[in-house]
Design a protein around this motif. Structure first.
Motif, mmCIF file in Angstrom:
data_model
loop_
_atom_site.group_PDB
_atom_site.id
_atom_site.type_symbol
_atom_site.label_atom_id
_atom_site.label_comp_id
_atom_site.label_asym_id
_atom_site.label_seq_id
_atom_site.Cartn_x
_atom_site.Cartn_y
_atom_site.Cartn_z
ATOM 1 N N HIS A 132 1.011 6.815 14.741
ATOM 2 C CA HIS A 132 0.608 8.198 15.033
ATOM 3 C C HIS A 132 0.815 9.119 13.833
ATOM 4 C CE1 HIS A 132 4.949 8.128 15.808
ATOM 5 N NE2 HIS A 132 4.939 9.428 15.560
ATOM 6 N N LEU A 133 1.690 8.738 12.912
ATOM 7 C CA LEU A 133 1.950 9.566 11.736
ATOM 8 C C LEU A 133 0.710 9.738 10.867
ATOM 9 C CD1 LEU A 133 5.412 8.121 10.615
ATOM 10 C CD2 LEU A 133 4.992 10.201 11.955
ATOM 11 N N PHE A 134 -0.240 8.828 10.989
ATOM 12 C CA PHE A 134 -1.423 8.843 10.130
ATOM 13 C C PHE A 134 -2.588 9.628 10.734
ATOM 14 C CE2 PHE A 134 1.064 5.160 8.954
ATOM 15 C CZ PHE A 134 1.107 5.264 7.569
ATOM 16 N N ARG A 135 -2.393 10.250 11.894
ATOM 17 C CA ARG A 135 -3.466 11.009 12.523
ATOM 18 C C ARG A 135 -3.994 12.090 11.567
ATOM 19 N NH1 ARG A 135 -0.320 11.697 18.317
ATOM 20 N NH2 ARG A 135 -0.840 9.619 19.146
ATOM 21 N N GLY A 136 -5.309 12.134 11.391
ATOM 22 C CA GLY A 136 -5.929 13.146 10.556
ATOM 23 C C GLY A 136 -5.917 12.855 9.073
ATOM 24 N N THR A 137 -5.324 11.749 8.659
ATOM 25 C CA THR A 137 -5.236 11.425 7.236
ATOM 26 C C THR A 137 -6.362 10.478 6.832
ATOM 27 O OG1 THR A 137 -3.856 9.444 7.520
ATOM 28 C CG2 THR A 137 -2.721 11.578 7.380
ATOM 29 N N PRO A 138 -6.698 10.433 5.529
ATOM 30 C CA PRO A 138 -7.685 9.443 5.087
ATOM 31 C C PRO A 138 -7.210 8.015 5.328
ATOM 32 C CG PRO A 138 -6.705 10.601 3.208
ATOM 33 C CD PRO A 138 -6.295 11.334 4.437
ATOM 34 N N SER A 139 -5.910 7.788 5.257
ATOM 35 C CA SER A 139 -5.398 6.436 5.511
ATOM 36 C C SER A 139 -5.785 5.960 6.904
ATOM 37 C CB SER A 139 -3.866 6.393 5.362
ATOM 38 O OG SER A 139 -3.481 6.645 4.037
ATOM 39 N N ARG A 140 -5.765 6.864 7.884
ATOM 40 C CA ARG A 140 -6.145 6.483 9.250
ATOM 41 C C ARG A 140 -7.609 6.038 9.286
ATOM 42 N NH1 ARG A 140 -4.833 7.844 14.647
ATOM 43 N NH2 ARG A 140 -6.471 6.951 15.952
ATOM 44 N N LEU A 141 -8.493 6.765 8.593
ATOM 45 C CA LEU A 141 -9.896 6.363 8.537
ATOM 46 C C LEU A 141 -10.052 4.995 7.897
ATOM 47 C CD1 LEU A 141 -12.105 9.448 7.520
ATOM 48 C CD2 LEU A 141 -12.320 8.028 9.572
ATOM 49 N N TRP A 142 -9.361 4.783 6.768
ATOM 50 C CA TRP A 142 -9.492 3.509 6.058
ATOM 51 C C TRP A 142 -8.959 2.356 6.910
ATOM 52 C CZ3 TRP A 142 -6.457 5.848 1.370
ATOM 53 C CH2 TRP A 142 -7.255 6.804 0.726
ATOM 54 N N LEU A 143 -7.802 2.576 7.532
ATOM 55 C CA LEU A 143 -7.190 1.511 8.319
ATOM 56 C C LEU A 143 -8.042 1.176 9.542
ATOM 57 C CD1 LEU A 143 -3.505 2.718 8.005
ATOM 58 C CD2 LEU A 143 -4.343 0.480 7.248
ATOM 59 N N ASP A 163 0.833 -1.202 0.000
ATOM 60 C CA ASP A 163 0.000 0.000 0.000
ATOM 61 C C ASP A 163 0.869 1.254 0.000
ATOM 62 O OD1 ASP A 163 -1.871 1.972 0.273
ATOM 63 O OD2 ASP A 163 -2.951 1.035 1.925
ATOM 64 N N HIS A 164 0.958 1.922 -1.156
ATOM 65 C CA HIS A 164 1.833 3.088 -1.243
ATOM 66 C C HIS A 164 1.340 4.245 -0.387
ATOM 67 C CE1 HIS A 164 -0.867 5.250 -4.014
ATOM 68 N NE2 HIS A 164 -0.941 4.155 -4.755
ATOM 69 N N TYR A 165 0.032 4.302 -0.054
ATOM 70 C CA TYR A 165 -0.439 5.327 0.869
ATOM 71 C C TYR A 165 0.220 5.154 2.238
ATOM 72 C CZ TYR A 165 -4.326 6.695 -2.218
ATOM 73 O OH TYR A 165 -5.092 7.150 -3.257
ATOM 74 N N VAL A 166 0.432 3.908 2.633
ATOM 75 C CA VAL A 166 1.027 3.619 3.936
ATOM 76 C C VAL A 166 2.526 3.831 3.904
ATOM 77 C CG1 VAL A 166 1.491 1.789 5.612
ATOM 78 C CG2 VAL A 166 -0.813 2.048 4.653
ATOM 79 N N PHE A 167 3.220 3.196 2.967
ATOM 80 C CA PHE A 167 4.675 3.240 3.082
ATOM 81 C C PHE A 167 5.267 4.572 2.633
ATOM 82 C CE2 PHE A 167 4.317 0.434 -0.853
ATOM 83 C CZ PHE A 167 4.816 1.345 -1.786
#
Length: 468
Positions: free
Chosen positions: A104-115, A61-65
């Motif tokens: 914690h790096l994903f806070r506020g991002t769409p990736s956090r919602l999806w995950l 998942d390129h959104y993650v890495f």
């Protein structure tokens, strides 16, 4: 404790929130139509268990890495394969712990919602992922993945996917789609024709690609007429495996409508490796118009995904290859760029050209006015970096007053991350219902109309636009 707020993404004002909830309840359980994406057809063909949580959520998942890379974490430490076959981390638990420590790096991002949606709705997890909970997550997800109900086909059914389109190169033999067909499984997985490797003179090994293209088509693709015929043959082959669209990821939205002599001359220069950057762009632009003409013949929907400086990092491209999170948005001109194609075929209502953008500034100034006039042109949804709650809301605000809802094509998830599919569609449905609720609350739309539009945006428009 839950990871997800049941009122997430709905308006704060109480009346509008109530309307949004009512609209959402109408569409939340509709089947998923996923007309464009990058899930691996091999998953559905073999129906084998996903190997481990890291290979399900992190490594592909390129959104993650890309987010982890932005903080200095090496892609090799995340298991991302190297072009040279060199060593990368293979211990799934080690990769997962690294991911969890940095969640914690994903806070506020769409990736956090999806995950979080995937963790709670698919795997039943309620505690937030962190270094403390990393092993619990890993063990629980691993235990689930060993069960039959978590294999790809079972999840396909559980996610209520009516149809999903993968995307394959024009040079793909579609063996996995053939295996799906021969398996007798009833899940509907179709392909899409992606000819970039045989349309872009700047693509690696362009001449070798053209020679292989001709072999697959059974024609001499090194002549101009043979080259066009090879496209027709390969498009027909893809259609035989359910394709309803072609997909074109060009650096710009440029189109051209060259004479046959000019096009053949550019093609010869491309084969010889003598194209300048300007000539390569002109050839790509002319081929979009040729693809549109072929779409009038065979009915494939033409998708244009321009405006990305792909593989921006030379180092990452050299070490890990294409599509590793370093595709960056650029400014895109549509009014001038699309004019040659629109002059040629834009008034043909039987043709559907879907334009995507990574340049939000073009929505109200260019794309919505164009789609609001030309019958062949439709607007793709907020895409990639704007596949987010804020991006989707801005998309509706900037396009609806000029193009309306019915010159758009609903939502597609464009994902490689299988478990994020229901999460992404859920976000889109919530955002659209929230937007519609504001139109009802301020008197611009009646509730019954909003209910119809919500259903159209969540389900019907994608089926109609992509001829599914």
């Amino acid at each position: 404790m839950a990871l997800l707020d049941e009122n997430r993404l709905f308006p704060l004002e109480s009346r509008a929130r109530g309307i949004a909830r009512m609209l959402y309840e109408r569409v939340c359980d509709l089947p998923i139509v996923s007309p464009h994406g990058h899930t691996d057809p091999k998953w559905y063909a073999l129906d084998e268990p996903f190997p481990d949580p890291s290979q399900l959520f992190v490594t592909p998942d390129h959104y993650v890495f890309r987010m982890l890379s932005s903080q200095g974490i090496a892609l090799t430490d995340l298991g991302v394969p190297r072009v040279d076959g060199g060593p990368t981390e293979e211990d799934g638990r080690k990769i997962w712990r690294l991911f969890a420590r940095n969640y914690h790096l994903f806070r506020g991002t769409p990736s956090r919602l999806w995950l979080d949606h995937s963790f709670e709705a698919v795997f039943g997890l309620k505690e937030r992922l962190s270094a403390k909970t990393a092993d619990h997550y890993y063990d629980h997800i691993s235990e689930c993945l060993a069960k039959p109900e978590f294999r790809p086909r079972a999840l396909f059914d559980r996610f209520n996917i009516e149809v999903i389109a993968t995307t394959e190169s024009a040079l793909d033999d579609l063996r996995w789609h053939d295996m799906i067909r021969r398996s007798g499984w009833k899940g509907r997985v179709v392909t899409a024709y992606r000819p970039d490797s045989v349309i872009d003179p700047e693509f690696d090994n362009f001449r070798e690609n053209i020679e292989r293209f001709g072999e697959l088509a059974g024609t001499d693709a090194t002549s101009w007429h043979g080259y066009l015929e090879a496209h027709r043959i390969r498009r027909a082959f893809f259609k035989s495996y359910g394709a309803t669209s072609s997909d074109h990821g060009h650096a710009t939205a440029r189109t051209e409508n060259l004479s046959e002599t000019e096009a053949a001359s550019l093609f010869a220069k491309a084969l010889a490796g003598h194209c300048s950057a300007e000539e390569a762009d002109a050839f790509r632009g002319h081929m979009l118009t040729e693809m549109a003409r072929m779409s009038l013949e065979d009915g494939l929907v033409l998708q244009i995904h321009p405006g990305s400086w792909r593989n921006h990092s030379v180092e990452v491209m050299r070490r890990h290859g294409r599509d590793k999170g370093f595709d960056i948005p650029t400014r895109t001109d549509y009014v001038r760029a699309l004019k040659p194609l629109l002059d040629a075929v834009g008034m043909r209502p039987e043709l559907t050209v879907i334009a995507f953008t990574l340049d939000e500034t073009s929505y109200s100034r260019e794309l919505a006015p164009l789609a609001g006039a030309y019958p062949a042109l439709k607007l793709g949804p907020a895409w990639w970096f704007f596949d987010s709650a804020e991006g989707m809301r801005r998309y509706r605000e900037l396009t609806t007053e000029t193009a309306g809802f019915y010159n758009t094509v609903g939502f597609n998830d464009d994902t490689r991350a299988f478990c994020s599919i229901p999460a992404r569609h859920d976000v889109a449905r919530r955002v659209d219902c929230a937007y519609l609720a504001t139109l009802v609350a301020d008197g611009r739309l009646d509730e019954d109309e909003a209910g119809e539009v919500a259903t159209d945006l969540a389900y019907r428009l994608a089926k109609q636009a992509y001829r599914l």
